[in-house]
Scaffold this motif. Structure first.
Motif, PDB file in Angstrom:
ATOM      1  N   LEU A  55       0.695   7.649 -19.274  1.00 56.21           N
ATOM      2  CA  LEU A  55       0.580   8.635 -20.339  1.00 56.21           C
ATOM      3  C   LEU A  55      -0.478   9.689 -20.034  1.00 56.21           C
ATOM      4  O   LEU A  55      -0.357  10.839 -20.443  1.00 56.21           O
ATOM      5  CB  LEU A  55       0.235   7.950 -21.664  1.00 56.21           C
ATOM      6  CG  LEU A  55       1.206   6.883 -22.174  1.00 56.21           C
ATOM      7  CD1 LEU A  55       0.661   6.283 -23.458  1.00 56.21           C
ATOM      8  CD2 LEU A  55       2.575   7.491 -22.411  1.00 56.21           C
ATOM      9  N   PHE A  56      -1.517   9.267 -19.317  1.00 53.83           N
ATOM     10  CA  PHE A  56      -2.687  10.125 -19.142  1.00 53.83           C
ATOM     11  C   PHE A  56      -3.315   9.795 -17.799  1.00 53.83           C
ATOM     12  O   PHE A  56      -3.504   8.626 -17.465  1.00 53.83           O
ATOM     13  CB  PHE A  56      -3.672   9.846 -20.288  1.00 53.83           C
ATOM     14  CG  PHE A  56      -4.931  10.663 -20.287  1.00 53.83           C
ATOM     15  CD1 PHE A  56      -5.055  11.772 -21.108  1.00 53.83           C
ATOM     16  CD2 PHE A  56      -6.005  10.325 -19.470  1.00 53.83           C
ATOM     17  CE1 PHE A  56      -6.218  12.515 -21.130  1.00 53.83           C
ATOM     18  CE2 PHE A  56      -7.178  11.067 -19.480  1.00 53.83           C
ATOM     19  CZ  PHE A  56      -7.286  12.171 -20.319  1.00 53.83           C
ATOM     20  N   LYS A  57      -3.614  10.835 -17.015  1.00 52.04           N
ATOM     21  CA  LYS A  57      -4.270  10.575 -15.739  1.00 52.04           C
ATOM     22  C   LYS A  57      -5.235  11.709 -15.420  1.00 52.04           C
ATOM     23  O   LYS A  57      -4.989  12.882 -15.744  1.00 52.04           O
ATOM     24  CB  LYS A  57      -3.252  10.408 -14.609  1.00 52.04           C
ATOM     25  CG  LYS A  57      -2.374  11.610 -14.362  1.00 52.04           C
ATOM     26  CD  LYS A  57      -1.519  11.420 -13.105  1.00 52.04           C
ATOM     27  CE  LYS A  57      -0.463  10.369 -13.265  1.00 52.04           C
ATOM     28  NZ  LYS A  57       0.646  10.798 -14.143  1.00 52.04           N
ATOM     29  N   LEU A  58      -6.369  11.366 -14.822  1.00 50.17           N
ATOM     30  CA  LEU A  58      -7.376  12.341 -14.397  1.00 50.17           C
ATOM     31  C   LEU A  58      -7.632  12.129 -12.918  1.00 50.17           C
ATOM     32  O   LEU A  58      -8.037  11.048 -12.496  1.00 50.17           O
ATOM     33  CB  LEU A  58      -8.671  12.161 -15.188  1.00 50.17           C
ATOM     34  CG  LEU A  58      -9.820  13.113 -14.835  1.00 50.17           C
ATOM     35  CD1 LEU A  58      -9.426  14.558 -15.113  1.00 50.17           C
ATOM     36  CD2 LEU A  58     -11.073  12.734 -15.624  1.00 50.17           C
ATOM     37  N   GLN A  59      -7.372  13.180 -12.118  1.00 50.87           N
ATOM     38  CA  GLN A  59      -7.508  13.068 -10.673  1.00 50.87           C
ATOM     39  C   GLN A  59      -8.937  13.345 -10.214  1.00 50.87           C
ATOM     40  O   GLN A  59      -9.757  13.881 -10.955  1.00 50.87           O
ATOM     41  CB  GLN A  59      -6.562  14.056  -9.971  1.00 50.87           C
ATOM     42  CG  GLN A  59      -5.096  13.732 -10.156  1.00 50.87           C
ATOM     43  CD  GLN A  59      -4.213  14.789  -9.523  1.00 50.87           C
ATOM     44  OE1 GLN A  59      -3.076  14.945  -9.911  1.00 50.87           O
ATOM     45  NE2 GLN A  59      -4.730  15.551  -8.561  1.00 50.87           N
ATOM     46  N   ASN A  60      -9.187  12.998  -8.968  1.00 53.10           N
ATOM     47  CA  ASN A  60     -10.493  13.211  -8.355  1.00 53.10           C
ATOM     48  C   ASN A  60     -10.839  14.696  -8.246  1.00 53.10           C
ATOM     49  O   ASN A  60     -12.002  15.072  -8.173  1.00 53.10           O
ATOM     50  CB  ASN A  60     -10.507  12.573  -6.962  1.00 53.10           C
ATOM     51  CG  ASN A  60     -11.912  12.375  -6.441  1.00 53.10           C
ATOM     52  OD1 ASN A  60     -12.792  11.962  -7.176  1.00 53.10           O
ATOM     53  ND2 ASN A  60     -12.126  12.686  -5.177  1.00 53.10           N
ATOM     54  N   ASN A  61      -9.799  15.600  -8.234  1.00 57.65           N
ATOM     55  CA  ASN A  61     -10.050  17.047  -8.141  1.00 57.65           C
ATOM     56  C   ASN A  61     -10.201  17.703  -9.512  1.00 57.65           C
ATOM     57  O   ASN A  61     -10.286  18.926  -9.616  1.00 57.65           O
ATOM     58  CB  ASN A  61      -8.925  17.735  -7.367  1.00 57.65           C
ATOM     59  CG  ASN A  61      -7.560  17.551  -8.011  1.00 57.65           C
ATOM     60  OD1 ASN A  61      -7.446  16.919  -9.058  1.00 57.65           O
ATOM     61  ND2 ASN A  61      -6.533  18.076  -7.378  1.00 57.65           N
ATOM     62  N   GLY A  62     -10.232  16.898 -10.591  1.00 57.92           N
ATOM     63  CA  GLY A  62     -10.428  17.435 -11.933  1.00 57.92           C
ATOM     64  C   GLY A  62      -9.154  17.794 -12.654  1.00 57.92           C
ATOM     65  O   GLY A  62      -9.194  18.245 -13.805  1.00 57.92           O
TER      66      GLY A  62
END
Length: 303
Positions: A55-62
Motif C-alpha cells: 500500500l505504501f513504500k518509501l525508497q532510499n532515494n526519497g
C-alpha cells in the motif's frame, strides 16, 4: 523479578529519550528508520494490507509510492488512481491552479502570458507586384522593434530557400521553441508609386499576405494560410483620387491560429502578387498610415 525490572527500565528509557531506531543504534528522531541496502531503490519503509499487497513504500532515494503495487515510484510522490483534495486555498496572480505535465507530475508554477509583440518603426521595401510566382519576405528581426517576447521566439535568416517551390533569398523567420497553439495577428499597409506597369479592368491590385512554415533545420517553406486584400485604385496618401499612384495606406492583414507540433518550427511571412494592376519595378513598399506611429505590427499569443 528480573523481567519486571527490565520492563520498568525500558519504559523509563523510552520516556527519557523518546527515540526509537530501526536498523540504527543511534536514532536522531522519535522514529529513525535506516534503509537496508544502499542503492536508490532500496525500501526504507513498506506497509502492506492483510492480503500482503503493498500500500505504501518509501525508497532510499526519497521517492514515495502510494497504491503503486509492486512497481517502484518514479517521482517524489507517485500516487496510483485518484487523490482527493478538500479546502484548498484559492490561488491569485501570479499563480495558476494545480496542473499536470505530460509525464503525470503535478505542479504549480507562476502563470505568465506568453506573447510576442513586434512594432515596426521603419518601412521596408522596395519590391514589385506583378508575378504570382514571386514572394517578398516580410522581415521580423531581433532588435528594438521587439516590444516583448515571453514566448521565447528565436530569430534567423535563411540566405536561400524556397516558398512553394519558388526560390527566395534572405528569408527572415521566427522559430517557435515549444509546441502549442499560437494566434498570429499582423497588420500593415502597402503602397506603390507611379503608373502601374500594366492595367486591368479591375482597377485594383490584389495582394496576398502568406503565412508559411518550415521544419527545424529546413529552408523549404510551404503555405499554411493566405489572406488576400485589395489596394484601392489610384489614390494618394490621404485617399484622394490620383491618376498615377496607389499611394494610399492599403491594409494588409493576417490572422492565423497555428498549431505547432514540433520543437523549433520556423514561421515566415511573405507578400505575393495575386492579380489586377501590376508593378514590375521596385516601387512598392509597406508604409505608415496618416496619424499612426508605426509601420505595422505582429502580435502572437500562445493560447
Amino acid at each position: 523479578m528480573k523481567k519486571i525490572f527490565l520492563i520498568i527500565l525500558t519504559s523509563v528509557s523510552a520516556e527519557v529519550w523518546g527515540q526509537v531506531g530501526i536498523n540504527t543504534t543511534n536514532p536522531s528522531a522519535t522514529l529513525d528508520i535506516i534503509s537496508k541496502g544502499n542503492d536508490l531503490t532500496a525500501k526504507a519503509l513498506e506497509i502492506n494490507n492483510s492480503d500482503g499487497s503493498e500500500l505504501f513504500k518509501l525508497q532510499n532515494n526519497g521517492y514515495l509510492g502510494i497504491n503503486t503495487g509492486t512497481s517502484l515510484p518514479t517521482d517524489l510522490l507517485h500516487v496510483k488512481t485518484e487523490v482527493k483534495h478538500e479546502n484548498l486555498p484559492v490561488l491569485s496572480s501570479p499563480y495558476s491552479p494545480l496542473a499536470v505535465d505530460a509525464s503525470g507530475a503535478a505542479k504549480v508554477k507562476p502563470a505568465t502570458i506568453q506573447y510576442f509583440y513586434f512594432k515596426r518603426s521603419s518601412s521596408f521595401g522596395n519590391f514589385s507586384l506583378y508575378n504570382t510566382n514571386m514572394y517578398t519576405n516580410i522581415p521580423f528581426p531581433a532588435g528594438g522593434d521587439v516590444q516583448g517576447n515571453t514566448t521565447g521566439f528565436g530569430f534567423g535568416t535563411d540566405v536561400s530557400g524556397t516558398v512553394n517551390s519558388q526560390s527566395v533569398s534572405n528569408i527572415s523567420y521566427l522559430t517557435i521553441p515549444e509546441p502549442g497553439v499560437y494566434l498570429f495577428e499582423m497588420y500593415q499597409t502597402a503602397f506603390c508609386t507611379g503608373l502601374p506597369t500594366t492595367s486591368s479592368n479591375t482597377g485594383q491590385i490584389a495582394i496576398n499576405t502568406i503565412f508559411a512554415t518550415a521544419s527545424n533545420g529546413s529552408s523549404v517553406y510551404s503555405t499554411n494560410t493566405i489572406f488576400r486584400d485589395y489596394a484601392i485604385a489610384r489614390r494618394n496618401a490621404t485617399g484622394g483620387i490620383h491618376v498615377s499612384s496607389y499611394a494610399y495606406a492599403n491594409p494588409q492583414k493576417l490572422i492565423v491560429a497555428y498549431q505547432s507540433t514540433a520543437v523549433n518550427e520556423k514561421v515566415a511571412l511573405f507578400v505575393n502578387y495575386a492579380g489586377g494592376d501590376s508593378y514590375n519595378t521596385q516601387t512598392c513598399q509597406m508604409n505608415i498610415p496618416n496619424g499612426s506611429d508605426n509601420y505595422g505590427y505582429l502580435i502572437v499569443t500562445k493560447l
